[in-house]
Structure formats: C-alpha cells, structure tokens
Design a protein around this motif. Structure first.
Motif, PDB file in Angstrom:
ATOM      1  N   ALA A 412      37.171  40.645  46.864  1.00 23.49           N
ATOM      2  CA  ALA A 412      37.664  41.533  47.919  1.00 23.49           C
ATOM      3  C   ALA A 412      37.920  40.745  49.201  1.00 23.49           C
ATOM      4  O   ALA A 412      38.912  40.985  49.909  1.00 23.49           O
ATOM      5  CB  ALA A 412      36.658  42.658  48.160  1.00 23.49           C
ATOM      6  N   ALA A 413      37.022  39.784  49.503  1.00 21.20           N
ATOM      7  CA  ALA A 413      37.219  38.944  50.693  1.00 21.20           C
ATOM      8  C   ALA A 413      38.456  38.063  50.517  1.00 21.20           C
ATOM      9  O   ALA A 413      39.247  37.893  51.452  1.00 21.20           O
ATOM     10  CB  ALA A 413      35.980  38.088  50.946  1.00 21.20           C
ATOM     11  N   ASP A 414      38.626  37.514  49.302  1.00 18.26           N
ATOM     12  CA  ASP A 414      39.833  36.714  49.016  1.00 18.26           C
ATOM     13  C   ASP A 414      41.080  37.526  49.348  1.00 18.26           C
ATOM     14  O   ASP A 414      42.070  37.000  49.849  1.00 18.26           O
ATOM     15  CB  ASP A 414      39.897  36.335  47.519  1.00 18.26           C
ATOM     16  N   ALA A 440      31.573  31.383  45.249  1.00 18.30           N
ATOM     17  CA  ALA A 440      31.752  31.770  46.651  1.00 18.30           C
ATOM     18  C   ALA A 440      31.535  30.572  47.569  1.00 18.30           C
ATOM     19  O   ALA A 440      32.332  30.322  48.487  1.00 18.30           O
ATOM     20  CB  ALA A 440      30.790  32.907  47.002  1.00 18.30           C
ATOM     21  N   ALA A 441      30.466  29.813  47.312  1.00 17.86           N
ATOM     22  CA  ALA A 441      30.153  28.682  48.178  1.00 17.86           C
ATOM     23  C   ALA A 441      31.235  27.598  48.072  1.00 17.86           C
ATOM     24  O   ALA A 441      31.622  26.996  49.080  1.00 17.86           O
ATOM     25  CB  ALA A 441      28.783  28.107  47.811  1.00 17.86           C
ATOM     26  N   ASN A 442      31.738  27.367  46.855  1.00 19.96           N
ATOM     27  CA  ASN A 442      32.788  26.360  46.694  1.00 19.96           C
ATOM     28  C   ASN A 442      34.029  26.707  47.509  1.00 19.96           C
ATOM     29  O   ASN A 442      34.715  25.825  48.020  1.00 19.96           O
ATOM     30  CB  ASN A 442      33.165  26.222  45.208  1.00 19.96           C
ATOM     31  N   ALA A 443      34.321  27.999  47.619  1.00 19.10           N
ATOM     32  CA  ALA A 443      35.493  28.438  48.383  1.00 19.10           C
ATOM     33  C   ALA A 443      35.122  28.761  49.828  1.00 19.10           C
ATOM     34  O   ALA A 443      35.984  29.133  50.611  1.00 19.10           O
ATOM     35  CB  ALA A 443      36.092  29.671  47.710  1.00 19.10           C
ATOM     36  N   ASN A 444      33.841  28.623  50.161  1.00 16.62           N
ATOM     37  CA  ASN A 444      33.284  29.111  51.425  1.00 16.62           C
ATOM     38  C   ASN A 444      33.831  30.507  51.745  1.00 16.62           C
ATOM     39  O   ASN A 444      34.309  30.786  52.852  1.00 16.62           O
ATOM     40  CB  ASN A 444      33.532  28.129  52.582  1.00 16.62           C
ATOM     41  N   ALA A 445      33.781  31.379  50.753  1.00 20.57           N
ATOM     42  CA  ALA A 445      34.296  32.749  50.893  1.00 20.57           C
ATOM     43  C   ALA A 445      33.557  33.462  52.017  1.00 20.57           C
ATOM     44  O   ALA A 445      32.348  33.279  52.190  1.00 20.57           O
ATOM     45  CB  ALA A 445      34.103  33.511  49.580  1.00 20.57           C
ATOM     46  N   ASN A 446      34.290  34.268  52.759  1.00 19.46           N
ATOM     47  CA  ASN A 446      33.699  34.940  53.918  1.00 19.46           C
ATOM     48  C   ASN A 446      32.974  36.214  53.473  1.00 19.46           C
ATOM     49  O   ASN A 446      33.485  37.324  53.609  1.00 19.46           O
ATOM     50  CB  ASN A 446      34.779  35.257  54.950  1.00 19.46           C
ATOM     51  N   ILE A 447      31.785  36.016  52.900  1.00 19.39           N
ATOM     52  CA  ILE A 447      30.997  37.161  52.429  1.00 19.39           C
ATOM     53  C   ILE A 447      29.546  37.015  52.884  1.00 19.39           C
ATOM     54  O   ILE A 447      29.088  35.912  53.174  1.00 19.39           O
ATOM     55  CB  ILE A 447      31.020  37.302  50.883  1.00 19.39           C
ATOM     56  N   VAL A 448      28.876  38.166  52.958  1.00 14.12           N
ATOM     57  CA  VAL A 448      27.439  38.163  53.204  1.00 14.12           C
ATOM     58  C   VAL A 448      26.766  38.664  51.929  1.00 14.12           C
ATOM     59  O   VAL A 448      27.070  39.757  51.445  1.00 14.12           O
ATOM     60  CB  VAL A 448      27.059  39.087  54.378  1.00 14.12           C
ATOM     61  N   VAL A 449      25.901  37.833  51.373  1.00 15.30           N
ATOM     62  CA  VAL A 449      25.183  38.221  50.161  1.00 15.30           C
ATOM     63  C   VAL A 449      23.748  38.571  50.547  1.00 15.30           C
ATOM     64  O   VAL A 449      23.034  37.728  51.094  1.00 15.30           O
ATOM     65  CB  VAL A 449      25.183  37.075  49.123  1.00 15.30           C
TER      66      VAL A 449
END
Lengths: 533, 190
Positions: A412-414, A440-449
């Motif tokens: 969804a962030a992507d 997520a970390a590899n893409a530094n996706a803008n998410i809060v887990v």
C-alpha cells in the motif's frame, strides 16, 4: 495390554502417536489442533524418551523437520490447523514426491463453521493434490487407532499420510481404549532410494509415475479398508454416503430398522468401486460430508447421469458450515424435533480482548495517534489483536493470513498510501513476518510496523513464542535502522509517550518498528500462580 | 438412561470444571460419555458452551440435536436462554441469576429474569452469593452443579465422590470447600 481413558480427539491422536514410537511432534499452534502437541508435551514418556515436542516457528519448518526425521528412518507427526496446510504446502506436496522413509503423519484440523478461523478450506483436497492418502476418523477411538495404521500405511507405501479431523472431532471427549505400552523408537536407517530425495527434474520425472502408481494402489487399499464400511440395506431407493464425522450424525438419527444402504468413508483416495456399486443399485445417492463437497463433486462430475445425487451442492445439506445432527436429519427427510422459539432477550456476545491486555493499550495509543492522519490504514494479522477490529477499537482494516500485515502495508505504501501501518503479534511475526520486514527494509518502505509483543502465542492459549527476547535483534538484522526500532511498555500511564513514539515514526520516512511489550495477562496470571505453588 | 446437557457461560467462567465432575461421576457409573467443547477465539470473553452427553447406550453424535437437550446448566442468565432451541419440551434450565455484563447492549435484566421465572422447569440460583457465603467465592460452578445434581440421573453422592477425586491433589482443604459449595447448591434448589 489395553486401558481406557477419557480423551479429547486431539489427545487420542497424541497418544496414538506416542504409542507408535514417534521421535518427535512438529507443530505450530492453531485451533483446533493445538492440544495434540500440548498433550504430548505433558506426557512423562516424552521426557523419558527425549521425544521432540518444542513448538516450531511455523508449519513449513515443522513439516520439513519431520521430513528430516523420516529421512533417517524414524516416525514423526506434524500438526496444524487447516490454514497451516497452506504454509506447509510446498514441503507437504514435495514430501510425497520424495517418498518418506520413516512414517510421517500430517494432522490437518479443519474448522468448518469458522469457530476460530478465516475460512472453511477442506484439507482432503490437499491429499488428492499431493497424491497422499487421507484418513478421516468418525470418532475418538478411530482417531487413536488410525495413527498406528497410518504409520504402517506411510512406511509400506512410501508416502506421508494426512489425518484430517474437524473441530467436533478435535475438541470432543470420549472414552478411548489405548495401549499401555508404547512401541520402541525406530533405529536410524537411510532411504532405500536416496536419489528420490534429490528432486532434480531428472529424479522427479522418475519418481512421479511411481507416485501415481502408488496412488492407484492406495485406492485399492481404501476399497478394502477396515475404516470404509459398506452396510447393505434392502431399500435401494436411496443410498447414503457418510464421510468422517457425518457418519455419527447419520447414526444419531437412524435406528436399527433403517433399510437403506450406507457407505461410510474414512479413508481416501475415494473408494470409487464402492461408490459405483452403490450407484448401480440405488437410484439416488445422498452424500454427507463435513466441510466442502469433495466427494460429491467427484461423484457428480460434469456430465448428466441417470443417478440422482443429493448433498451440499443440491441443497439437501447446507452448502456452508459444519454438519449437525439437525441438518442431517432434514436431509434424511425426517421431521425436525419440536423446539422452543429463540429468546428475544438474547443478544450476541462476541469475544473481546481481555481486560488489562497490552493490545488494548497499544490500540488506544494507535487510534489516538492516527486521528490526525485521516488517510491512514492499519493492516493487521492473525492473533488475539485481530479482535481490535471490533468495538470499541475498530482499529484495523485488514486480516488475511499469517504475516500479511507487513507485506500489505508495504504494498500500500509502494502505491502511495500514507501513513501505512502494520500491526502484528510477536508469534505471527516470527511465523511469517520476518521475510516481509526484510522486503520492507531493503526498499526502506515508508511503513510503521507495530509488533505487539505479549511474549507468547496468546490466542491459542499461551504457547512459547519463537522470537521472545530476540525481536529487536531480528528487526535490526534484516536492516531496519537501529534508531527506528523502538520499544514501549503498553500501560495507560505511558500513553503520551507511546503516542509520541508512534507520531515520530510515522513522520520518519522509511521502515520503522515499534514494539509495545508487556506479558499476556493470561500467561502472567498462570505464571504468578505457579510461583505461589 | 440418557442425559443430554448443554453447559453455558461466558469464556473464563469455568463451565468445563462442571463438565469434568459430571464426566468423572458418569465414568465411574460405567456410562458412555461424549463432550464437545469450545476452544480458541470465543474463549476470550465471548459466549461459550459445551455439549455433554451421558447415556447407558453408545452415543453417536458429539453434538446434541435441537429440541433434544434434557438440561441447560448456565453460569449466566442470558447465556442460559441462548440455547433455548436446543432444549426439549420437558427439559430443565438451571442457571445462575448474576449477569456477566461485558457488552454495551446487555438486555434489560428484569425482563431477562422475568422470562426465566415465567418458564416451567426452571431453577434460578444466585450461585455467586452462595459461593461467597460458603467462604469459597471461586466455587460458583460447584454450587451450580449442586443445584442441578438431582436432575442428572446419577446418585448425587456420586458427585461428591467425583469432587473428592478431582480435587484430591489440591489438598483436603480445597476438597472440603468444594463439598461444602456442592451441598449449599443442593440445598438452594430444594
């Protein structure tokens, strides 16, 4: 020597396995399968013999470890709920391709009516898909006896055996006659055909026709199996096929004067010869099965035939939900018993998070922190915290499968969603969340887990959680920046601090993890009691 | 002899310990028994029930048919009525009168109790108060068992023996507390 014991279906399976000389049980908790492993853990013989009984990280690791036991010629049992089969499927299907050495029984506990699950999938399809025989006990005694039988079937035919139970078999008690002595563990021995364990295409192409031949042989075995019974009757107007537990509901409704032929099916592949015999004599077949219309679809085929087939697809039995003595009664054309009207003074009482549970404080903080972000979505996961969907929290937007929170939040962030939040429990995180966090970390996706850590597998009753004391290290190791792995204590007095941390991490452009950590109050109570004792 | 019993309550109230004592007594009597339980999600404060079937003949189904239950034993008044369609026309309800309110739309309590009072074959017992009076506030379920013990088709003294066996490992004091709770329940239903 035999003795009698009052056992849950799950406990009968557990004892059957231990008495068959298993080297280990490999499982991830899941209703209604959890009690099998718990019962094995509780038995003195487990410690005495060093039977493996520690919980696995997920169903796939469980299945693969069992395969390792089998490779060295020993017996293992793998237990999971039906949706766990999806996680274990790769290993399960290819284990049939390899051809077990020591016996493997895989228990899939299905949950029709979805008492504690997100779907009604019927594990018998996996048996057919993988060319694996399926045993489906109709009572607790059969559940026990089928384990010893199943190991022999597995070893004689070099296939894993799938034991399929449903909620009412797993979670119902009855007196079971059991052996007082357990068979010895098998010695270590290696596969006769080691190449079949190396599934290179060239080897697989050799093995596949063998597996297909085995499956045909297994159908012959099913035709004459002690678990499948053809009970003839004089009235051939209708013949009844009752699979697994449906046979109980049939017997509940009929007396000794019942005149129709009955075919009880508790072993698959479907014994086609017996069904053909019934169809040749009976004009109409009524098919009763718990779960999906697996046998009915097969018998019905797609072309019209002279035989009238009744069951779940034609509406004689309900298409969804578990069977009951009542639905079977109606299908038999019998009058329903006289009943009272439902009371108007009764309202639903849905399950809820326990009072004092840390997930409650986590959701309170999350809801308040997210108020200023009207476009936020919260992708959640499978566990007690799924109850955050219900009032008063209404805090989550999705629950799909184990681990899907983190990966959906990333997707969804992507696609441009902000803020995109994932909520997952500690046990679900190690089950299937770590690989998603790596993405997520590899893409530094803008998410809060949010990993809501209650230090246990709560929903199934408080089993050990694989990641306890390791979560921060895991998150950092997969590449989440150490400054953005935050730990808070979910208590009302810390509310302002927690909300502040959530806001900071939402505003941070990249992958961040917040770990609210406080022990499950159910296990905390139990631990306090144990300390006192 | 056949008794089909629905045990009802809210997750965490302890309906299964009632089933355990009845089951223990039934086994000693050489009766057949089947008991379907609810585990998992609904245990978290939701409605829970257990189907307990005891019989001198073999039992086929793990579930009780609608209109077939001889008895509903409930630790909560609204929960006793939830299973009304399962009760046979001559069946009994034995229920605690103290509501467990953990939902915002819990029904009017007076209406609830008056519906129960208006039914035949219904025994209403404030088991929580009786349990407290016996000095055993956690013994509500055993009080309730006492209150319905004359309806179970098993000699009531057999339940006392069952209680002794089940609680033996917890010590004589706990055994006596539970016997006291059981007897107080018996007296309350007279």
């Amino acid at each position: 020597m035999k003795t009698e014991k009052l056992l849950l279906g799950d406990e009968a399976i557990a004892l059957g396995a231990v008495n068959s000389g298993i080297s280990g049980v490999y499982a991830y908790p899941g209703t209604p399968s959890t009690e099998i492993t718990e019962y094995i853990q509780s038995l003195p013989i487990t410690g005495e013999r060093g039977i493996h009984c520690r919980w696995c990280t997920n169903e796939k690791t469980a299945m693969e470890a069992a395969l390792g036991v089998s490779y060295v010629g020993q017996r293992a049992i793998v237990c999971m709920k039906h949706v766990g089969m999806n996680v274990a499927a790769d290993a399960f299907i290819n284990s049939a391709m390899a051809g077990p050495n020591g016996g493997i029984i895989v228990v899939a506990a299905d949950d029709p009516s979805m008492h504690s699950s997100q779907n009604e999938q019927d594990s018998r399809f996996y048996g057919k898909f993988a060319f694996v025989p399926v045993l489906e006990p109709s009572n607790q005694q059969e559940a026990y006896d089928m384990i010893d039988y199943g190991y022999r079937l597995s070893e004689e035919n070099a296939v894993p055996v799938l034991l399929r139970v449903t909620t009412r078999m797993a979670h119902s008690r009855s007196v079971v006659s059991i052996d007082t002595e357990a068979q010895p563990k098998k010695p270590i021995s290696f596969p006769e055909n080691p190449a079949s364990w190396i599934l290179l295409p060239a080897n697989s192409r050799k093995r596949y026709p063998v597996l297909l031949d085995t499956y045909a042989h297994l159908e012959d075995i099913a035709v004459s199996s002690q678990w499948n019974k053809y009970i003839d009757g004089n009235d051939k107007s209708v013949g009844i096929i009752a699979c697994g537990i449906a046979y109980n509901y049939l017997k509940e409704n009929i007396g000794p004067d019942f005149r129709h032929p009955i075919l009880k099916i508790s072993q698959y592949p479907v014994p086609q010869q017996l069904i053909k015999k019934m169809a040749s004599e009976c004009k109409t077949l009524l098919i009763m099965e718990e779960g999906q219309p697996f046998v009915e679809e097969m018998v019905r085929g797609i072309l019209p035939s002279d035989c009238i087939i009744k069951g779940r697809l034609s509406g004689e039995l309900p298409r969804v939900g578990e069977l009951t003595p009542d639905s079977v009664r109606i299908a038999l054309g019998m009058k329903a018993l006289e009943t009272f009207q439902a009371s108007e003074n009764v309202v639903p009482r849905p399950p809820a998070l326990c009072m004092g549970c840390g997930h409650r404080d986590m959701y309170t903080a999350l809801n308040e922190a997210l108020q200023q972000y009207p476009n936020h979505k919260v992708f959640s996961d499978i566990g007690c915290y799924t109850l955050g969907a219900l009032p008063p929290f209404r805090a989550i937007n999705s629950t799909i499968d184990m681990g899907a929170s983190i990966t959906m939040a990333k997707g969804a962030a992507d696609a441009g969603l902000f803020p995109s939040v994932a909520v997952i429990g500690d046990s679900t995180f190690t089950h299937s969340g770590i690989t998603g966090l790596l993405d997520a970390a590899n893409a530094n996706a803008n998410i809060v887990v949010v990993i809501s850590d209650n230090l246990t597998t709560g929903m199934t009753g408080g089993q050990d959680s694989a990641g306890t004391n390791k979560l921060e290290a895991i998150c950092k190791a997969v590449g989440v920046h150490p400054d953005h792995v935050r730990v808070v204590i979910p208590l009302a007095k810390n509310m302002e601090e927690i909300k502040g941390v959530i806001r900071e991490e939402i505003e941070y452009s990249g992958t961040s993890v917040i770990i609210p950590r406080r022990e499950c109050i159910q296990t905390a109570k139990r631990h306090a009691k144990e300390k006192k004792a | 002899m056949k008794k089909d019993i629905i045990l009802a309550g809210v997750g965490g109230q302890g309906i299964l310990s009632i089933a355990t004592v009845i089951g223990e007594a039934a086994l000693k009597e050489g009766l057949f028994i089947k008991q379907a339980e609810v585990h998992g999600m609904s245990q978290r404060g939701g409605d829970v029930q257990s189907n307990l079937r005891i019989s001198s003949e073999a039992i086929a189904s793990d579930l009780i048919p609608k209109g077939g239950a001889d008895l509903i034993i409930s630790l909560e008044p609204m929960e006793s009525l939830r299973y009304l369609p399962y009760l046979s026309k001559d069946g009994w309800i034995v229920t605690n009168t103290v509501p467990f309110v953990n939902i915002p739309n819990y029904p009017d309590q007076e209406k609830l109790i008056s519906e129960l009072k208006g039914r035949k074959n219904t025994i209403l017992v404030d088991v929580d108060t009786i349990a407290k009076e016996t000095g055993n506030p956690r013994g509500s379920n055993i009080v309730l068992l006492g209150a319905c013990s004359h309806l179970l088709g098993i000699e009531p003294t057999k339940f006392e023996e069952g209680i002794r066996r089940i609680f033996a490992r917890k010590g004589e004091e706990i055994v006596e507390m539970n016997i006291k709770a059981f007897k107080a329940g018996q007296n309350s239903a007279l």
